[in-house]
Structure formats: structure tokens, C-alpha cells
Design a protein around this motif. Structure first.
Motif, PDB file in Angstrom:
ATOM      1  N   ASN A  23      31.099  40.353  40.600  1.00 52.07           N
ATOM      2  CA  ASN A  23      31.937  41.015  39.605  1.00 52.07           C
ATOM      3  C   ASN A  23      31.514  40.510  38.225  1.00 52.07           C
ATOM      4  OD1 ASN A  23      34.061  41.681  37.812  1.00 52.07           O
ATOM      5  ND2 ASN A  23      35.506  41.820  39.511  1.00 52.07           N
ATOM      6  N   TYR A  83      35.896  41.342  45.922  1.00 54.87           N
ATOM      7  CA  TYR A  83      35.916  42.504  46.806  1.00 54.87           C
ATOM      8  C   TYR A  83      35.198  43.663  46.121  1.00 54.87           C
ATOM      9  CZ  TYR A  83      39.292  39.943  49.575  1.00 54.87           C
ATOM     10  OH  TYR A  83      39.906  38.995  50.343  1.00 54.87           O
ATOM     11  N   SER A  97      35.798  46.760  45.864  1.00 52.34           N
ATOM     12  CA  SER A  97      36.667  47.664  45.101  1.00 52.34           C
ATOM     13  C   SER A  97      37.007  47.099  43.730  1.00 52.34           C
ATOM     14  CB  SER A  97      37.952  47.952  45.883  1.00 52.34           C
ATOM     15  OG  SER A  97      38.653  46.746  46.139  1.00 52.34           O
ATOM     16  N   SER A  98      37.049  45.787  43.607  1.00 53.21           N
ATOM     17  CA  SER A  98      37.327  45.159  42.317  1.00 53.21           C
ATOM     18  C   SER A  98      36.062  44.984  41.483  1.00 53.21           C
ATOM     19  CB  SER A  98      37.974  43.783  42.519  1.00 53.21           C
ATOM     20  OG  SER A  98      39.212  43.909  43.175  1.00 53.21           O
ATOM     21  N   GLN A 114      33.311  46.797  41.514  1.00 52.40           N
ATOM     22  CA  GLN A 114      32.821  48.103  41.070  1.00 52.40           C
ATOM     23  C   GLN A 114      31.322  48.089  40.716  1.00 52.40           C
ATOM     24  OE1 GLN A 114      35.453  49.410  37.960  1.00 52.40           O
ATOM     25  NE2 GLN A 114      37.173  49.625  39.353  1.00 52.40           N
TER      26      GLN A 114
END
Length: 88
Positions: free
Chosen positions: A67, A75, A77-78, A80
Motif C-alpha cells: 500500500n 489487504y 482491497s485497501s 488498490q
């Protein structure tokens, strides 16, 4: 004999790390005062930590992506992350 095996393993690890960095074209700043982390453009689960101008490969635990906003493995989804496929 054990020392030779140890040296071989170390050399293999350095070669593997270097080849990934070259593939991704990562360039670290020569002079740095803060921690510099650069995401891999071709693999969301890899990022580089710059150490004295050299990119060192770091892998996220399986199933996590790097991230860039919070500079940690997270994760998907976080995080991106969208990896760009390398041309071959």
C-alpha cells in the motif's frame, strides 16, 4: 564445506534480488536521509527499500499487496494496487 554452501546460498540470494530490481527498473536516490520505499510496477506483492542508493527487494506476506499511501503490506482491497504487465 558448510561455509562454501553458506556463500553459495548468499550469492544466489543476491543474484535473485538484483535480477528483480533490474527487471523493474527501480532507481534509488543516491543521497537519502529518510526511508525510501518504492512499489514494484510489475508485482503488487513486492516493494523496494532503498539502502545507500541500492534497491533491496521486500516481499509482502502471501495474499497482501504493498500500500503506497501508508507504506505497508495491506489487504488488496485497501492497497488498490494495479500492476503493469512487463513487456516480453
Amino acid at each position: 564445506m558448510k561455509f562454501r554452501v553458506f556463500l553459495f546460498v548468499c550469492a544466489a540470494l543476491v543474484a535473485a534480488t538484483t535480477s528483480i530490481a533490474i527487471e523493474d527498473g527501480i532507481v534509488c536516490p543516491k543521497e537519502q536521509t529518510d526511508v525510501v520505499q518504492i512499489p514494484s510496477p510489475s508485482n503488487c506483492g513486492i516493494f523496494y527499500k532503498c539502502e545507500r542508493g541500492r534497491p533491496i527487494v521486500n516481499k509482502c506476506p502471501q495474499g497482501l499487496h504493498y500500500n503506497t499511501r501508508i507504506m505497508v503490506c495491506d489487504y488488496p482491497s485497501s492497497a488498490q494496487c494495479v500492476a503493469v504487465k512487463s513487456e516480453q
